[in-house]
Design an enzyme around this catalytic site. Structure first.
Site, PDB file in Angstrom:
ATOM      1  CD  GLU A 169      33.481  40.795  36.153  1.00 27.97           C
ATOM      2  OE1 GLU A 169      32.413  41.319  36.120  1.00 27.97           O
ATOM      3  OE2 GLU A 169      33.973  40.143  35.110  1.00 27.97           O
ATOM      4  CB  CYS A 217      29.698  37.950  39.432  1.00 29.56           C
ATOM      5  SG  CYS A 217      31.352  37.922  38.888  1.00 29.56           S
ATOM      6  CB  CYS A 246      31.363  34.943  41.156  1.00 25.44           C
ATOM      7  SG  CYS A 246      32.878  35.723  41.397  1.00 25.44           S
ATOM      8  CG  HIS A 256      26.558  36.162  43.891  1.00 27.22           C
ATOM      9  ND1 HIS A 256      26.814  36.526  45.174  1.00 27.22           N
ATOM     10  CD2 HIS A 256      27.799  36.403  43.077  1.00 27.22           C
ATOM     11  CE1 HIS A 256      27.980  37.433  45.099  1.00 27.22           C
ATOM     12  NE2 HIS A 256      28.367  37.204  43.851  1.00 27.22           N
ATOM     13  NE  ARG A 266      37.195  36.585  41.700  1.00 27.57           N
ATOM     14  CZ  ARG A 266      36.928  35.555  40.764  1.00 27.57           C
ATOM     15  NH1 ARG A 266      35.964  34.693  41.165  1.00 27.57           N
ATOM     16  NH2 ARG A 266      37.287  35.795  39.632  1.00 27.57           N
ATOM     17  CB  SER A 303      35.977  41.115  46.118  1.00 26.22           C
ATOM     18  OG  SER A 303      36.579  40.341  45.254  1.00 26.22           O
ATOM     19  CB  CYS A 311      35.312  39.343  41.741  1.00 25.88           C
ATOM     20  SG  CYS A 311      33.730  39.255  40.629  1.00 25.88           S
ATOM     21  CB  CYS A 314      31.301  39.664  43.752  1.00 21.97           C
ATOM     22  SG  CYS A 314      31.119  38.200  42.481  1.00 21.97           S
TER      23      CYS A 314
END
Length: 569
Positions: free
Chosen positions: A13, A60, A63, A67, A481, A504, A548, A551
């Site tokens: 991503e 994202c 994800c 969040h 992640r 990430s 990702c 993110c």
């Protein structure tokens, strides 16, 4: 010395560029650069904190829910809101479903093609493939006729002059090791996983209205009513539907995903000593098992230093800081001082080369990611960190059972966990642990309904007039992640500052003020590369983290100024 550039890294991503110096068939040094900027943290300034979760969920498109929950928890911490038991259970179910689905998608659709040579499957004998599949699992779709049908479908792709979803990879690369029959089996399960994940994530549609970007979160609880006597609320029909979906999830994970990971890993045991990285691991922990600030977490919190599983240190969030020495940002305190997220700044300042460019300016700033550190040390976060902390802590006990089973079947010791292969195995093990736990959480929800406990929201803290004039809060979640944290500063009912430090960013961030590489960069050092012009091995280690970048960098520039251009040559 050969300079290798992978840009863009696909099957992730966002936009990621990796550069590496390869000498003697091995990576000597590597650099990770996120080439996109978004700025959600800037957008949130001055807004109502109760709306923040809806904005941050758009950080994202993959994800999504992670969040939302971190933002909700941060605001709840700041204003003193406590979600009722039903809200806690629903959140646990939503987040566990996100992790399980994400892990399956990652293995089959993002990472497996680094290990599975799809083109080789065309040469497979369906009868031998059936024998192989039946030797590792009793999954019903394992007949010779079934695998012959999959092979014919793959041949049809090729006959049309394209490989469809399998188009981009280094087919025929010498680092592929699976026999044709294993490649055909994996291809079949790739296709099955596409359908399975669509079914499983209906849990989000039931509990959150849709996927991605669920609509049922609220500061202080959830917006979904619970009432067994109402057709317009979560009721006993809902419980039955959830039980069926969770059972389907357990079936696929235990009879397809886990056996496939072990089967593929058995051909790549040397990767149990490749890609270790920084050797420090951090997990915030998650899935509260009771209500209140000090509730026990199903997945425990902890820090592991220098791969020492005999010592688990507590996580103290005040020790977290972010550096921008090699990031395209400015700090008011200067470029070489780290800031705790409560005092964090998001001041973008792009100073990199204008695209297209041949090399990153690695001695200067070279990424839109910051460099998070814990006590000034880089930390790896993610499923491997979580499973290592759980394994060393002895809880949940199911983690140790599954880790020991995997190590025994592969004939390797615990040191194999600290590796590229360890990350792959950890995701599968976590998926098994979480999908099994969902059974109990569904039953807990049913039990509350039976007791006529329908509480779903802390209404006392919804009105901003009940909040402190100024308050601070941090919310944490173990996203697919890794360790995710949101920090918020609220004054007079509005957001003054907002910072998100995401998995990430921890893993893919550039070097810090001391020159310490982040986990991606450290993990690539020592990675073998058979063909520098086809750096499959670099992708294996990078994909094992499940990048990702959307993110990580948190918006389109209002002036439509071009910040980067991606070219494929």
């Amino acid at each position: 010395m050969t300079h290798v550039v992978v840009d863009p890294v696909t099957r992730i991503e966002g936009h990621l560029r990796v550069e590496a110096e390869v000498d003697g068939g091995m990576v000597k040094e590597a650099w990770s650069s996120s080439t996109m900027f978004r700025g959600i943290e800037i957008i949130l300034r001055g807004r109502d904190p109760r709306d923040a979760w809806a904005f941050t969920q758009r950080i994202c498109g993959v994800c999504t829910t992670v969040h939302a929950i971190a933002s909700i928890r941060a605001v709840e911490k700041a204003i003193g809101a406590t979600p009722p038991p039903n809200a806690r259970i629903l959140r646990n179910l939503i987040m566990a479903a996100q992790n399980v689905q994400d892990h399956v998608i990652h293995f089959y659709h993002l990472h497996a093609l680094d290990w599975v040579d799809i083109v080789s499957a065309l040469d497979a004998d369906p009868a031998k493939t059936a024998t192989l599949a039946q030797s590792i699992s009793d999954w019903p779709l394992s007949s010779a006729k079934y695998f012959a049908g999959v092979r014919d479908k793959l041949k049809a792709f090729v006959a049309r002059g394209q490989l469809g979803p399998f188009a981009n990879a280094y087919w025929g690369h010498p680092s592929y090791r699976l026999p044709p029959e294993a490649n055909l089996m994996a291809t079949a399960h790739y296709l099955e996983a596409l359908d399975w994940q669509r079914r499983f994530i209906k849990i989000h549609a039931i509990l959150g209205g849709k996927n991605p970007h669920l609509q049922s979160f609220l500061v202080g609880g959830m917006a979904t009513p619970v009432d067994p006597d109402s057709q317009n609320a979560l009721n006993m029909d809902t419980i039955a539907a959830l039980e069926k979906l969770v059972a389907d999830g357990k079936d696929f994970v235990s009879r397809v995903y886990i056996p496939d990971v072990l089967a593929v890993a058995s051909f790549y045991k040397d990767w149990a000593s490749i890609g270790a990285g920084v050797g420090n691991y951090m997990a915030y922990g998650d899935y509260p098992m009771s209500d209140g600030e000090n509730a026990e977490l199903y997945l425990p919190t902890g820090i592991i230093h220098a791969r020492d599983l005999t010592k688990i240190a507590p996580v103290e969030h005040a020790r977290i800081s972010e550096y921008i020495s090699h990031s395209w940002y400015d700090y008011s305190v200067g470029p070489d001082k780290g800031l705790n997220p409560f005092k964090g700044e998001t001041n973008p300042h792009f100073t990199g080369p204008k695209p297209p460019y041949e090399r990153l300016e690695v001695e200067q700033k070279y990424s839109w990611l910051k460099s998070p550190r814990y006590d000034d040390a880089p930390m790896e976060v993610g499923p491997l960190a979580r499973m290592l902390v759980a394994y060393a802590s002895g809880r949940p006990s199911r983690v140790k059972e599954l880790v020991d089973m995997a190590l025994s079947k592969l004939g390797v010791g615990p040191a194999a966990l600290f590796s590229t292969l360890g990350r792959v195995a950890a995701r599968a093990i976590e998926a098994q642990v979480l999908v099994e736990s969902m059974d109990k959480w569904v039953q807990d929800l049913a039990d509350n309904m039976a007791r006529r406990d329908y509480r779903i929201q802390d209404n006392e803290k919804w009105d901003p007039s009940t909040w402190p004039r100024e308050c601070f809060g941090a919310g944490f979640h173990e996203a697919p992640r890794g360790a995710l944290g949101h920090w918020v500063h609220i004054a007079d009912g509005k957001i003054v500052n907002y910072q998100a430090v995401v998995p990430s960013t921890w893993n893919a961030g550039p070097r810090d003020a001391k020159g310490q590489p982040g986990p991606y960069e450290a993990a690539l050092a020592g990675t073998p590369v058979a063909k520098p012009d086809q750096p499959l091995e670099i992708l294996r280690t990078i994909h094992s983290f499940d990048p990702c970048m959307a993110c990580g960098v948190h918006v389109v520039d209002a002036t439509k100024r071009e910040l980067a251009r991606v070219t494929i040559g």
